[in-house]
Design a protein around this motif. Structure first.
Motif, PDB file in Angstrom:
ATOM      1  N   ILE A   4       0.837  -1.197   0.000  1.00 28.01           N
ATOM      2  CA  ILE A   4       0.000   0.000   0.000  1.00 28.01           C
ATOM      3  C   ILE A   4       0.881   1.260   0.000  1.00 28.01           C
ATOM      4  N   THR A   5       1.967   1.196   0.785  1.00 26.08           N
ATOM      5  CA  THR A   5       2.888   2.336   0.853  1.00 26.08           C
ATOM      6  C   THR A   5       3.504   2.619  -0.518  1.00 26.08           C
ATOM      7  N   LEU A   6       3.926   1.556  -1.212  1.00 22.99           N
ATOM      8  CA  LEU A   6       4.518   1.732  -2.546  1.00 22.99           C
ATOM      9  C   LEU A   6       3.496   2.306  -3.522  1.00 22.99           C
ATOM     10  N   LYS A   7       2.230   1.870  -3.401  1.00 29.12           N
ATOM     11  CA  LYS A   7       1.185   2.410  -4.270  1.00 29.12           C
ATOM     12  C   LYS A   7       0.941   3.888  -3.975  1.00 29.12           C
ATOM     13  N   LEU A   8       0.968   4.248  -2.682  1.00 29.25           N
ATOM     14  CA  LEU A   8       0.805   5.653  -2.322  1.00 29.25           C
ATOM     15  C   LEU A   8       1.957   6.498  -2.861  1.00 29.25           C
ATOM     16  N   MET A   9       3.168   5.925  -2.833  1.00 35.41           N
ATOM     17  CA  MET A   9       4.328   6.650  -3.365  1.00 35.41           C
ATOM     18  C   MET A   9       4.176   6.889  -4.866  1.00 35.41           C
ATOM     19  N   ARG A  10       3.720   5.867  -5.573  1.00 36.50           N
ATOM     20  CA  ARG A  10       3.534   6.035  -7.021  1.00 36.50           C
ATOM     21  C   ARG A  10       2.445   7.068  -7.310  1.00 36.50           C
ATOM     22  N   LYS A  11       1.433   7.075  -6.476  1.00 39.77           N
ATOM     23  CA  LYS A  11       0.323   8.000  -6.693  1.00 39.77           C
ATOM     24  C   LYS A  11       0.757   9.452  -6.458  1.00 39.77           C
ATOM     25  N   THR A  12       1.644   9.635  -5.494  1.00 39.63           N
ATOM     26  CA  THR A  12       2.070  11.000  -5.133  1.00 39.63           C
ATOM     27  C   THR A  12       3.523  11.263  -5.552  1.00 39.63           C
ATOM     28  N   VAL A 301       2.921  18.051   3.733  1.00 36.34           N
ATOM     29  CA  VAL A 301       1.946  18.200   2.653  1.00 36.34           C
ATOM     30  C   VAL A 301       1.314  16.854   2.328  1.00 36.34           C
ATOM     31  N   LEU A 302       2.150  15.806   2.222  1.00 36.81           N
ATOM     32  CA  LEU A 302       1.641  14.474   1.882  1.00 36.81           C
ATOM     33  C   LEU A 302       0.647  13.977   2.919  1.00 36.81           C
ATOM     34  N   VAL A 303       1.003  14.130   4.202  1.00 38.46           N
ATOM     35  CA  VAL A 303       0.091  13.671   5.258  1.00 38.46           C
ATOM     36  C   VAL A 303      -1.215  14.466   5.209  1.00 38.46           C
ATOM     37  N   ALA A 304      -1.106  15.778   4.938  1.00 40.01           N
ATOM     38  CA  ALA A 304      -2.319  16.588   4.846  1.00 40.01           C
ATOM     39  C   ALA A 304      -3.198  16.141   3.690  1.00 40.01           C
ATOM     40  N   GLN A 305      -2.579  15.792   2.568  1.00 39.77           N
ATOM     41  CA  GLN A 305      -3.350  15.351   1.412  1.00 39.77           C
ATOM     42  C   GLN A 305      -3.941  13.953   1.607  1.00 39.77           C
ATOM     43  N   ASN A 771       6.315  24.043  -1.336  1.00 38.76           N
ATOM     44  CA  ASN A 771       5.677  23.106  -0.403  1.00 38.76           C
ATOM     45  C   ASN A 771       4.919  23.838   0.694  1.00 38.76           C
ATOM     46  N   THR A 772       5.528  24.886   1.231  1.00 34.52           N
ATOM     47  CA  THR A 772       4.853  25.654   2.285  1.00 34.52           C
ATOM     48  C   THR A 772       3.575  26.294   1.765  1.00 34.52           C
ATOM     49  N   LEU A 773       3.661  26.878   0.575  1.00 33.02           N
ATOM     50  CA  LEU A 773       2.462  27.499   0.009  1.00 33.02           C
ATOM     51  C   LEU A 773       1.404  26.460  -0.334  1.00 33.02           C
ATOM     52  N   SER A 774       1.829  25.278  -0.794  1.00 38.39           N
ATOM     53  CA  SER A 774       0.871  24.203  -1.100  1.00 38.39           C
ATOM     54  C   SER A 774       0.116  23.792   0.146  1.00 38.39           C
ATOM     55  N   LEU A 775       0.845  23.622   1.252  1.00 37.98           N
ATOM     56  CA  LEU A 775       0.193  23.255   2.502  1.00 37.98           C
ATOM     57  C   LEU A 775      -0.732  24.370   2.979  1.00 37.98           C
ATOM     58  N   SER A 776      -0.290  25.610   2.785  1.00 42.98           N
ATOM     59  CA  SER A 776      -1.138  26.735   3.178  1.00 42.98           C
ATOM     60  C   SER A 776      -2.424  26.768   2.374  1.00 42.98           C
ATOM     61  N   VAL A 777      -2.336  26.454   1.087  1.00 38.91           N
ATOM     62  CA  VAL A 777      -3.527  26.428   0.235  1.00 38.91           C
ATOM     63  C   VAL A 777      -4.490  25.353   0.717  1.00 38.91           C
ATOM     64  N   ILE A 778      -3.947  24.181   1.075  1.00 32.42           N
ATOM     65  CA  ILE A 778      -4.807  23.095   1.577  1.00 32.42           C
ATOM     66  C   ILE A 778      -5.514  23.532   2.850  1.00 32.42           C
ATOM     67  N   GLU A 779      -4.750  24.180   3.747  1.00 37.90           N
ATOM     68  CA  GLU A 779      -5.322  24.598   5.024  1.00 37.90           C
ATOM     69  C   GLU A 779      -6.353  25.711   4.853  1.00 37.90           C
ATOM     70  N   ARG A 780      -6.137  26.581   3.848  1.00 36.40           N
ATOM     71  CA  ARG A 780      -6.963  27.774   3.724  1.00 36.40           C
ATOM     72  C   ARG A 780      -8.004  27.636   2.608  1.00 36.40           C
ATOM     73  N   THR A 781      -8.457  26.414   2.381  1.00 39.84           N
ATOM     74  CA  THR A 781      -9.449  26.196   1.332  1.00 39.84           C
ATOM     75  C   THR A 781     -10.707  27.026   1.595  1.00 39.84           C
ATOM     76  N   ARG A 782     -11.223  26.948   2.842  1.00 44.50           N
ATOM     77  CA  ARG A 782     -12.435  27.695   3.176  1.00 44.50           C
ATOM     78  C   ARG A 782     -12.180  29.195   3.112  1.00 44.50           C
ATOM     79  N   GLU A 783     -11.032  29.617   3.630  1.00 47.78           N
ATOM     80  CA  GLU A 783     -10.715  31.041   3.639  1.00 47.78           C
ATOM     81  C   GLU A 783     -10.614  31.592   2.223  1.00 47.78           C
TER      82      GLU A 783
END
Length: 881
Positions: A4-12, A301-305, A771-783
């Motif tokens: 499953i981990t290898l599949k997640l790596m390929r996906k991301t 970022v990966l864990v957040a996604q 990466n920082t901005l990507s994580l910020s975008v994920i966090e601030r979706t509602r905002e």
């Protein structure tokens, strides 16, 4: 779970590629640093042992602790004193070469070239130079000329030239000559054994004797004997060494090529420590810390996604420990693959630099186990350590929490422990840096007894700088957001996008600090190298100016002003001085015995200032003055004069009594070697030669050159001077310019490594900020959706992310430049203060470029997150939120 981990790596994999690039760059830098150290050590060792040729042992005089009489006796040994036939008969001795040299002039028609004549060998491999064409001399009156000398004279193998000694004389007082000397070969000097003389001429035994004015070869003065001993594995039989040692003259000892090489490299690095490698390795480690910060943000970022995916795994039975090990396995796999690619990339870079002679002529790619093992292990460990926080975050997610929207913004303030620990690190680092500076100041010279102290001081300085920087990174959560808040307050006045960017930076100081620290490390790394390299280059240029004050020196009785004018017209020559000179004896110093001095007559002091690479300040030269160096260039002893006056013995009668003394007022400046044959060279008013105070014994031509001019090389310059003086029968050309340029090339090559470092900074800016901005975008979706719903345009949202990226980059970049400059000054002072007065420059150009690159990289890094933020319609984003 592993599948499953290898599949997640390929996906991301698209998310993992940036982190992998950061790891690859860090490990490539570490691998290339090891390769650089190996190649430089090998090159320096080969240069230091170039006189060995193919020999593995040498017998040289050991004069430590001997009296002057014993030293004179040791250096008066002749070829016959070595009993060469007996040495060759010793079991285990495969070849023997007795070394002797003589300064000569080679002439063909009206053309003349000065050179150094050396002895041949029964086996050509024993020669310190390589026979590139033809063969080495075997019969009487045969020579092998350097390739360029033959080209200058227009001769080929089989032609005849005339050989004249520059020093030995016949009973009638004329120069010794060898007519009808046949050229049987051409030589090359790939290791630079005779670079100071433009190569070496190999001559038959009778020519060596003739040029030294000896009756036969056995009466020739010998400087050393080189041996090719049979090896048993990697050692020479003790019996062979013992039998050879018994046949050697008094005070001569055997030394292996390996020991000489090791001692030479050891003396350069200090107790076997390659300072350059350590210096660069520290930045390689820092590059890996940069990668670690980028990796940490990437896995956040990966864990957040993957929150929903992790929740589903928990609902179907996955345990916390499995999720924890899954993230670490992913980090381990990423670290292994990226590190292997990094080692390959670093090796490829160094191979290209060695093959193209970018760093230094003749450097070879030398692999060692450290090149492979250290970067790979370090890369894997750093990747796994960087992923620990994300692994813990993955285990803390419950199915219910992950299946509903939550804000991930970290509002926790850093604890007191972090602050105290960081401050203690900074204070301890400053104390260690100050202590190392104090130790260096108390270490005078580079004696063997002080090598350990010097190395220790360097290591303490490195450790101190590392502690200061780690403390700054650890406390970055306090001071970086504060700096960004101050800068953001001013920027927020520009409009709504700037206000939103300013507000977003303040929401998560820890993540902003981590991203800023990544940029801080990258920029500090580049600024430190740039400042250190500039300081070292200027410092060593100034030091070489005192040790080798003139680039090229030519001397000869028949040198003319016309020849000097030809030299002045050569491309790369900036200044020349043509002047009469006299060899005199200096009395009245604190030296143990009188010093032979060359006095050069000049029109005024400005002539000297223009041609010498040393700052003479407001020095003047009156009719009764003499400009003298502070030290004897041959002995290193300080020259002291009673009452500020120098008494020169210009002429003696048959009884040895001084008949024409010359007393002058002395002005001393710290310049050293000008003409290799004299311990000191002084400058006087040329009127002393016109009024009979001094008799002209030779003419001198001092040359200052600029090899930085386009299309100018040292070889071309040297050959051009030889050609311009070819009509002189006894012109001798030498010059330290080759050493000066070799050092400059080494520093410039170090600067070329900055290209890789700047690439690190660029990628850190792109990857870390993105990466920082990507994580910020994920966090601030509602905002973001709310802002869009109330009228904010896509352009304004993109602008807010761009401004946020610029604030992070520029504030971190400026802080990095300031830190890097201080670290560069510290490193240059500690490592090179023993060689001269250290210069502390500020690299405006490089630092400006780095800051501009960081800004551009930040803008580029904001593009992808901005596209993601504006791509989702406001209604859909609010529904998902």
């Amino acid at each position: 779970m592993w599948s499953i981990t290898l599949k997640l790596m390929r996906k991301t994999k698209r998310m993992l590629i940036p982190a992998g690039i950061a790891i690859m760059i860090g490990t490539a830098f570490i691998a290339s640093t090891f390769l650089f150290g190996n190649a430089m050590g090998d090159s320096l060792a080969r240069q230091m042992t170039a006189m060995f040729g193919g020999a593995n042992y040498a017998a040289t005089a050991n004069v430590d602790g001997l009296s002057d009489k014993e030293i004179d006796k040791a250096y008066s040994v002749t070829v016959g004193d070595f009993h060469v036939d007996q040495l060759k008969a010793v079991e285990g001795v495969k070849a023997v070469r007795v070394a002797s040299e003589s300064a000569v002039t080679v002439s063909s028609d009206d053309d003349n070239v000065s050179g150094e004549l050396i002895t041949g060998a029964s086996d050509a491999s024993m020669l310190p130079v390589r026979i590139s064409q033809g063969s080495q001399p075997k019969d009487a009156n045969e020579i092998a000329l350097p390739e360029q000398t033959a080209k200058t004279l227009g001769v080929n193998v089989g032609d005849t030239v005339t050989l004249t000694s520059r020093y030995a004389t016949t009973e009638t007082g004329g120069k010794t000559k060898a007519n009808d000397v046949r050229v049987v070969g051409l030589t090359a000097d790939p290791e630079g054994a005779y670079s100071f003389y433009g190569g070496a001429i190999v001559g038959s035994d009778n020519l060596i004797a003739l040029m030294q004015g000896a009756d036969d070869f056995n009466a020739v003065n010998a400087t050393a004997v080189y041996f090719d001993f049979a090896m048993d594995g990697n050692t020479v039989a003790a019996k062979t060494l013992n039998d050879v040692q018994k046949l050697l003259p008094a005070h001569y000892e055997l030394s292996s090529r390996q020991n000489v090489s090791d001692e030479a490299v050891k003396s350069l690095g200090g107790n076997g420590t390659n300072v350059v490698t350590i210096f660069l390795m520290c930045f390689g480690v820092l590059a890996m810390f940069v990668a670690a910060l980028v990796i940490a943000n990437t896995f956040q970022v990966l864990v957040a996604q993957r929150r929903r995916t992790l929740a589903l795994l928990r609902t179907i039975g996955a345990k916390k420990g499995q999720l924890y090990r899954s993230v670490l396995f992913e980090a381990c796999a990423l670290g292994l693959i990226s590190s292997v690619l990094g080692v390959a990339f670093g090796s490829l870079i160094m191979w290209g630099m060695c093959a193209g002679n970018v760093i230094r002529q003749g450097m070879r790619l030398i692999f060692s186990w450290q090149v492979f093992v250290v970067p790979i292990i370090f890369g894997i460990i750093m990747t796994m350590l960087a992923a620990l926080g994300s692994a813990r975050s993955a285990t803390s997610v419950t199915p219910l929490e992950a299946l509903r929207p939550i804000e991930l913004t970290d509002t926790k303030r850093a604890g007191i422990v972090r602050a105290v620990l960081g401050i203690l690190m900074v204070v301890a680092g400053i104390a260690m840096a100050v202590f190392s500076v104090w130790r260096i100041q108390s270490t005078n010279g580079g004696q063997t007894a002080q090598a350990n102290e010097f190395t220790m001081a360097v290591l303490i300085a490195i450790a101190g700088a590392a502690l200061i920087f780690l403390g700054m990174v650890l406390t970055a959560v306090f001071w970086l957001p504060a700096l960004m808040k101050g800068a953001g307050t001013l920027v927020s006045l520009a409009g709504p996008s700037a206000k939103i960017a300013h507000g977003n930076i303040q929401k998560n100081p820890r993540r902003i600090a981590a991203t800023g620290a990544a940029l801080l490390i990258g920029v500090t790394l580049v600024s430190t190298i740039a400042t250190g390299a500039a300081s070292v280059k200027q410092t060593m240029n100034n030091t070489l100016a005192t040790r080798y004050s003139v680039d090229v020196v030519a001397s000869g009785e028949d040198l003319t002003q016309g020849m000097a004018d030809k030299v002045a017209g050569i491309k790369g020559v900036t200044d020349t001085v043509y002047a009469p000179a006299a060899s005199v004896t200096l009395n009245g110093t604190d030296a143990a015995k009188p010093t032979t001095v060359l006095l050069i007559g000049v029109k005024n002091i400005d002539q000297v200032k223009h041609v010498m690479r040393v700052d003479l300040g407001d020095t003047s030269l009156g009719a009764d003055d003499v400009l003298m160096p502070s030290y004897n260039a041959q002995t290193g002893k300080k020259l002291a004069f009673a009452n500020g006056k120098a008494e020169f013995d210009t002429t003696r009668n048959k009884n040895g009594d001084m008949t024409r003394p010359l007393t002058l007022h002395v002005t001393q400046r710290d310049y050293r070697r000008i003409f290799d044959s004299y311990g000191a060279v002084g400058f006087v008013d040329e009127r002393h030669f016109a009024n009979g105070d001094l008799d002209t014994t030779t003419h001198m031509l001092l040359v200052k050159a600029d090899t930085d001019q386009s299309g100018t090389s040292v070889n071309d310059l040297y050959d051009g001077i030889q050609s311009a003086l070819s009509k002189s029968a006894d012109a001798a050309v030498s010059g330290p310019i080759a050493e000066r340029v070799t050092w400059a090339q080494m520093i410039d090559s170090m600067m070329m490594l900055m290209v890789g470092l700047i690439a690190v900074a660029v990628l850190v800016a792109l990857i870390g900020v993105a990466n920082t901005l990507s994580l910020s975008v994920i966090e601030r979706t509602r905002e973001s959706a709310t802002l869009r719903a109330i009228g904010m345009t896509r352009g304004q949202l993109r602008a807010s992310l761009a401004i946020e990226a610029l604030l992070i980059s520029l504030v971190s970049g400026i802080a990095g430049i300031l830190l890097g400059t201080l670290f560069g000054w510290l490193g240059a002072y500690v490592v090179f203060s023993l060689y001269g007065t250290v210069v502390f420059p500020f690299e405006w150009g490089v630092n400006g470029i780095v800051l501009a690159v960081a800004a551009v990289a930040a803008l580029l890094a904001s593009i992808a997150p901005a596209r993601r933020a504006v791509k989702v319609p406001p209604v859909e984003a609010l529904a998902e939120a």
